[in-house]
Design an enzyme around this catalytic site. Structure first.
Site, PDB file in Angstrom:
ATOM      1  N   ARG A   1      14.740  42.616  -2.214  1.00 16.17           N
ATOM      2  CA  ARG A   1      14.203  41.726  -2.439  1.00 16.17           C
ATOM      3  C   ARG A   1      13.810  41.371  -3.832  1.00 16.17           C
ATOM      4  O   ARG A   1      12.764  42.481  -3.975  1.00 16.17           O
ATOM      5  CB  ARG A   1      13.643  40.301  -1.183  1.00 16.17           C
ATOM      6  CG  ARG A   1      13.347  39.223  -1.399  1.00 16.17           C
ATOM      7  CD  ARG A   1      12.114  37.871  -0.691  1.00 16.17           C
ATOM      8  NE  ARG A   1      11.199  37.740  -2.226  1.00 16.17           N
ATOM      9  CZ  ARG A   1      10.161  36.644  -1.722  1.00 16.17           C
ATOM     10  NH1 ARG A   1      10.707  36.228  -0.522  1.00 16.17           N
ATOM     11  NH2 ARG A   1       9.072  37.371  -1.946  1.00 16.17           N
TER      12      ARG A   1
ATOM     13  N   TYR B   1       6.583  31.591  -7.131  1.00 11.28           N
ATOM     14  CA  TYR B   1       6.765  31.966  -6.715  1.00 11.28           C
ATOM     15  C   TYR B   1       7.142  33.596  -6.220  1.00 11.28           C
ATOM     16  O   TYR B   1       7.469  33.771  -7.084  1.00 11.28           O
ATOM     17  CB  TYR B   1       6.844  31.416  -5.245  1.00 11.28           C
ATOM     18  CG  TYR B   1       7.965  31.803  -4.114  1.00 11.28           C
ATOM     19  CD1 TYR B   1       6.735  32.499  -3.025  1.00 11.28           C
ATOM     20  CD2 TYR B   1       8.418  32.646  -4.134  1.00 11.28           C
ATOM     21  CE1 TYR B   1       6.930  32.823  -2.257  1.00 11.28           C
ATOM     22  CE2 TYR B   1       8.878  33.341  -2.687  1.00 11.28           C
ATOM     23  CZ  TYR B   1       7.598  33.119  -2.076  1.00 11.28           C
ATOM     24  OH  TYR B   1       8.393  34.928  -0.294  1.00 11.28           O
TER      25      TYR B   1
ATOM     26  N   ASP C   1      14.523  34.652  -3.473  1.00 13.63           N
ATOM     27  CA  ASP C   1      13.878  33.556  -2.583  1.00 13.63           C
ATOM     28  C   ASP C   1      13.971  32.572  -3.511  1.00 13.63           C
ATOM     29  O   ASP C   1      12.903  33.145  -4.472  1.00 13.63           O
ATOM     30  CB  ASP C   1      13.071  33.884  -1.546  1.00 13.63           C
ATOM     31  CG  ASP C   1      12.346  32.603  -1.011  1.00 13.63           C
ATOM     32  OD1 ASP C   1      13.146  32.022  -0.904  1.00 13.63           O
ATOM     33  OD2 ASP C   1      11.169  33.396  -0.012  1.00 13.63           O
TER      34      ASP C   1
ATOM     35  N   HIS D   1      13.191  29.783  -3.095  1.00 18.29           N
ATOM     36  CA  HIS D   1      11.903  28.662  -2.459  1.00 18.29           C
ATOM     37  C   HIS D   1      11.354  26.979  -2.292  1.00 18.29           C
ATOM     38  O   HIS D   1      11.025  26.753  -2.622  1.00 18.29           O
ATOM     39  CB  HIS D   1      10.414  29.391  -3.079  1.00 18.29           C
ATOM     40  CG  HIS D   1       9.822  29.298  -1.690  1.00 18.29           C
ATOM     41  ND1 HIS D   1       8.011  28.786  -1.954  1.00 18.29           N
ATOM     42  CD2 HIS D   1       8.857  30.559  -0.751  1.00 18.29           C
ATOM     43  CE1 HIS D   1       7.621  28.711  -0.891  1.00 18.29           C
ATOM     44  NE2 HIS D   1       7.853  30.525  -0.313  1.00 18.29           N
TER      45      HIS D   1
ATOM     46  N   GLU E   1      18.058  32.244  -0.494  1.00 14.11           N
ATOM     47  CA  GLU E   1      17.091  32.374   0.648  1.00 14.11           C
ATOM     48  C   GLU E   1      17.088  30.311   0.026  1.00 14.11           C
ATOM     49  O   GLU E   1      15.903  30.708  -1.120  1.00 14.11           O
ATOM     50  CB  GLU E   1      15.847  33.289   0.865  1.00 14.11           C
ATOM     51  CG  GLU E   1      15.499  32.492   1.705  1.00 14.11           C
ATOM     52  CD  GLU E   1      14.329  33.392   2.181  1.00 14.11           C
ATOM     53  OE1 GLU E   1      14.684  35.051   1.728  1.00 14.11           O
ATOM     54  OE2 GLU E   1      12.773  33.107   2.453  1.00 14.11           O
TER      55      GLU E   1
ATOM     56  N   GLU F   1      12.768  29.384   7.303  1.00 12.22           N
ATOM     57  CA  GLU F   1      11.981  29.248   7.419  1.00 12.22           C
ATOM     58  C   GLU F   1      10.459  29.026   8.332  1.00 12.22           C
ATOM     59  O   GLU F   1      10.276  29.131   8.660  1.00 12.22           O
ATOM     60  CB  GLU F   1      10.812  31.009   6.748  1.00 12.22           C
ATOM     61  CG  GLU F   1      10.489  30.225   5.306  1.00 12.22           C
ATOM     62  CD  GLU F   1      10.865  31.126   4.228  1.00 12.22           C
ATOM     63  OE1 GLU F   1      10.852  31.793   3.929  1.00 12.22           O
ATOM     64  OE2 GLU F   1       9.236  30.956   4.015  1.00 12.22           O
TER      65      GLU F   1
ATOM     66  N   ARG G   1      17.227  32.092   9.371  1.00 12.92           N
ATOM     67  CA  ARG G   1      15.133  32.853   8.811  1.00 12.92           C
ATOM     68  C   ARG G   1      14.216  32.390  10.038  1.00 12.92           C
ATOM     69  O   ARG G   1      13.247  33.372  10.326  1.00 12.92           O
ATOM     70  CB  ARG G   1      14.636  32.295   6.994  1.00 12.92           C
ATOM     71  CG  ARG G   1      16.219  32.911   6.766  1.00 12.92           C
ATOM     72  CD  ARG G   1      15.677  33.456   5.453  1.00 12.92           C
ATOM     73  NE  ARG G   1      14.264  33.752   4.903  1.00 12.92           N
ATOM     74  CZ  ARG G   1      13.490  34.951   4.748  1.00 12.92           C
ATOM     75  NH1 ARG G   1      13.793  35.719   5.975  1.00 12.92           N
ATOM     76  NH2 ARG G   1      12.121  34.010   4.807  1.00 12.92           N
TER      77      ARG G   1
ATOM     78  N   GLU H   1      12.473  40.530   7.352  1.00 14.41           N
ATOM     79  CA  GLU H   1      11.924  40.813   6.323  1.00 14.41           C
ATOM     80  C   GLU H   1      10.655  41.388   7.055  1.00 14.41           C
ATOM     81  O   GLU H   1      10.285  41.133   7.558  1.00 14.41           O
ATOM     82  CB  GLU H   1      11.269  38.873   6.346  1.00 14.41           C
ATOM     83  CG  GLU H   1      10.472  39.059   4.850  1.00 14.41           C
ATOM     84  CD  GLU H   1       9.942  38.028   3.892  1.00 14.41           C
ATOM     85  OE1 GLU H   1      10.337  36.822   4.725  1.00 14.41           O
ATOM     86  OE2 GLU H   1       9.618  37.398   2.758  1.00 14.41           O
TER      87      GLU H   1
ATOM     88  N   TRP I   1       6.665  23.635  -3.550  1.00  9.86           N
ATOM     89  CA  TRP I   1       6.470  24.833  -3.507  1.00  9.86           C
ATOM     90  C   TRP I   1       7.370  25.612  -3.143  1.00  9.86           C
ATOM     91  O   TRP I   1       8.007  25.744  -1.999  1.00  9.86           O
ATOM     92  CB  TRP I   1       4.685  25.258  -3.783  1.00  9.86           C
ATOM     93  CG  TRP I   1       4.267  26.151  -4.093  1.00  9.86           C
ATOM     94  CD1 TRP I   1       3.617  27.208  -5.380  1.00  9.86           C
ATOM     95  CD2 TRP I   1       4.481  27.805  -2.752  1.00  9.86           C
ATOM     96  NE1 TRP I   1       3.504  28.029  -4.904  1.00  9.86           N
ATOM     97  CE2 TRP I   1       3.765  28.544  -3.473  1.00  9.86           C
ATOM     98  CE3 TRP I   1       4.523  27.512  -1.071  1.00  9.86           C
ATOM     99  CZ2 TRP I   1       3.824  30.206  -3.382  1.00  9.86           C
ATOM    100  CZ3 TRP I   1       4.316  28.811  -0.999  1.00  9.86           C
ATOM    101  CH2 TRP I   1       4.242  30.434  -1.580  1.00  9.86           C
TER     102      TRP I   1
HETATM  103  O1  KDG Z   1       3.183  30.907   4.334  1.00  6.69           O
HETATM  104  C1  KDG Z   1       4.416  30.728   3.026  1.00  6.69           C
HETATM  105  C2  KDG Z   1       5.415  32.100   3.036  1.00  6.69           C
HETATM  106  O2  KDG Z   1       5.138  32.652   4.755  1.00  6.69           O
HETATM  107  C3  KDG Z   1       6.594  32.029   2.610  1.00  6.69           C
HETATM  108  O3  KDG Z   1       5.671  31.648   1.474  1.00  6.69           O
HETATM  109  C4  KDG Z   1       7.343  33.144   2.259  1.00  6.69           C
HETATM  110  O4  KDG Z   1       9.279  32.432   2.001  1.00  6.69           O
HETATM  111  C5  KDG Z   1       8.664  33.583   2.198  1.00  6.69           C
HETATM  112  C6  KDG Z   1       8.962  34.516   2.431  1.00  6.69           C
HETATM  113  O5  KDG Z   1      10.220  34.229   2.303  1.00  6.69           O
HETATM  114  O6  KDG Z   1       9.059  35.485   3.334  1.00  6.69           O
HETATM  115 MG    MG Z   2      11.095  32.624   2.322  1.00  4.22          MG
END
Ligand code: KDG
Ligand code: MG
Length: 402
Positions: free
Chosen positions: A147, A159, A210, A212, A236, A262, A283, A339, A402
């Protein structure tokens, strides 16, 4: 066999972890991860006040019934706090079942569907040049899937860019740090990053990214389209997934594969995404999605629709979650990738584990159960420290994801 005690262990060997230890009258115990980043104490309270008292005296072999008891029986269903607590119980009970049988969990779940679990690591840098160097380093470490996240020109932070080179911990302050976000700057930069990575490394390795949750569906469509020449393994969380229909719009515009989930905690969070084939990878993972019992159900639904698994595996998911996820990954037919964000040495010492990494693959090992233990004496040396995830604002000061 009866459950005689269940204790919640909170420790902070580098970051906070919440672990449930379920003990039985014949001496076998099981462990479950209950960590919810930045909201750890809510799960502790839920477990101690509402779950543990109802567990004592039950037969730990009754995994499905106990899962249904805490899910249906709560009346207030779903949500990350409830589902992390249920996951911890479920994981601990599967651990007990594996130990009683003398078998690793993947054997209880039908045996191996593959020889090893392909994992992706996190290469990130403050700018394009540093990110390229980091991808090279991950290739040298043997990763097949990487990644890539990079600082964006004109943004002070974003991020996925770590202060430390192997470990990434975004929960950095007791009160959330405020970051600033610009979609325009990101959309301009992101394709340049992947163009540079493919130019330098070719197409032999899988590249992931990602987003995010930071784009709208139409912006995500645009980004996915501009990334198509670089053939990403996935993009992602292109947009927040509360509105599952939003992914139809992304799909109309791009064939870049999409991974989401996630932050999901039940199968219903992904129902339309899966059944309408709006995503390619789901995820959700053990700790936030109700434990192996529920995650296996999600994977079975996903399998019907050509959606593969890509379990979340950031540092805030404890080694107990990781060991359980690797057993799940090895057994489930529609596995995609796992991951793997490495834990610190302190965390690894508190949670001795059977799993290993070798040339881009991980192996859960053959210890009975999930193969992860806790050194309680050592854990006690690392007391809980309040830490929150950051928040984001746009350049005009408005709150953003975020
Ligand atoms: O607690 C938040 C994290 O687990 C997250 O920001 C991590 O997006 C993430 C990832 O893909 O690992
Ligand atoms: Mg993520």
């Amino acid at each position: 066999m009866k459950i005689t005690a269940a204790r919640v262990i909170v420790c902070c060997p580098g970051r906070n972890f919440v672990t449930l230890k379920v003990e039985t009258d014949d001496g076998v115990y099981g462990l479950g991860d209950a960590t919810l980043n930045g909201r750890e104490k809510s799960v502790v309270a839920y477990l101690e006040e509402h779950v543990v008292p109802a567990l004592i005296g039950r037969d730990p072999a009754q995994i499905e019934d106990i899962w249904q008891y805490f899910y249906r029986g709560a009346y207030w269903r779903r949500g990350p706090v409830t589902m992390s607590a249920i996951a911890a119980v479920d994981t601990a009970l599967w651990d007990i079942k594996g130990k009683v049988a003398g078998l690793p969990l993947y054997q209880l779940w039908g045996g191996k569907s593959r020889n090893g679990v392909m994992v992706y690591g996190h290469a990130n840098g403050k700018d394009l040049a540093e990110t390229i160097d980091e991808v090279a380093r991950y290739i040298d470490m043997g990763y097949k899937a990487i990644r890539a996240q990079s600082g964006v020109p004109g943004l002070a932070s974003t991020y996925g860019v770590a202060k430390d080179r192997l470990f990434y911990e975004p929960a950095d302050a007791a009160l959330a740090t405020e970051n600033m976000w610009s979609t325009a700057k990101y959309l301009d930069f992101c394709p340049k990053l992947f163009e540079a990575l493919r130019a330098r490394f070719g197409f032999e390795h899988h590249l992931l990214h990602d987003i995010h949750h930071r784009l709208t569906p139409i912006e995500a469509g645009l980004l996915g389209k501009s990334l198509e020449p670089y053939r990403l393994f996935w993009m992602e969380d292109p947009t927040p997934a509360e509105n599952q229909e939003g992914f139809r719009l992304i799909r109309q515009h791009t064939v870049t594969p999409i991974a989401v989930g996630e932050v999901f905690n039940t199968i219903y969070d992904a129902q339309a995404l899966i059944t309408e084939q709006l995503i390619d990878y789901i995820r959700a993972t053990i700790v936030h999605a109700g434990g192996p019992t529920h995650l296996r159900r999600i994977a079975s639904l996903a399998d019907l629709y050509h959606v593969r698994t890509g379990c979340h595996g950031a540092t805030d998911l404890s080694p107990v979650c990781m060991g359980t996820a690797l057993n799940f990954d090895l057994s489930v037919p529609n596995f995609g990738v796992q991951e793997y964000m490495r834990h610190t040495e302190e965390t690894d010492a508190v949670f001795p584990h059977a799993y290993t990494f070798e040339r881009g693959y991980m192996y859960p090992g053959d210890a009975p159960g999930h193969g992860v233990d806790i050194d309680e004496k050592l854990a006690a040396k690392y007391p809980y420290r309040p830490a929150s995830l950051p928040v984001n604002r746009l350049e005009d000061g408005a709150m953003w994801n975020w």
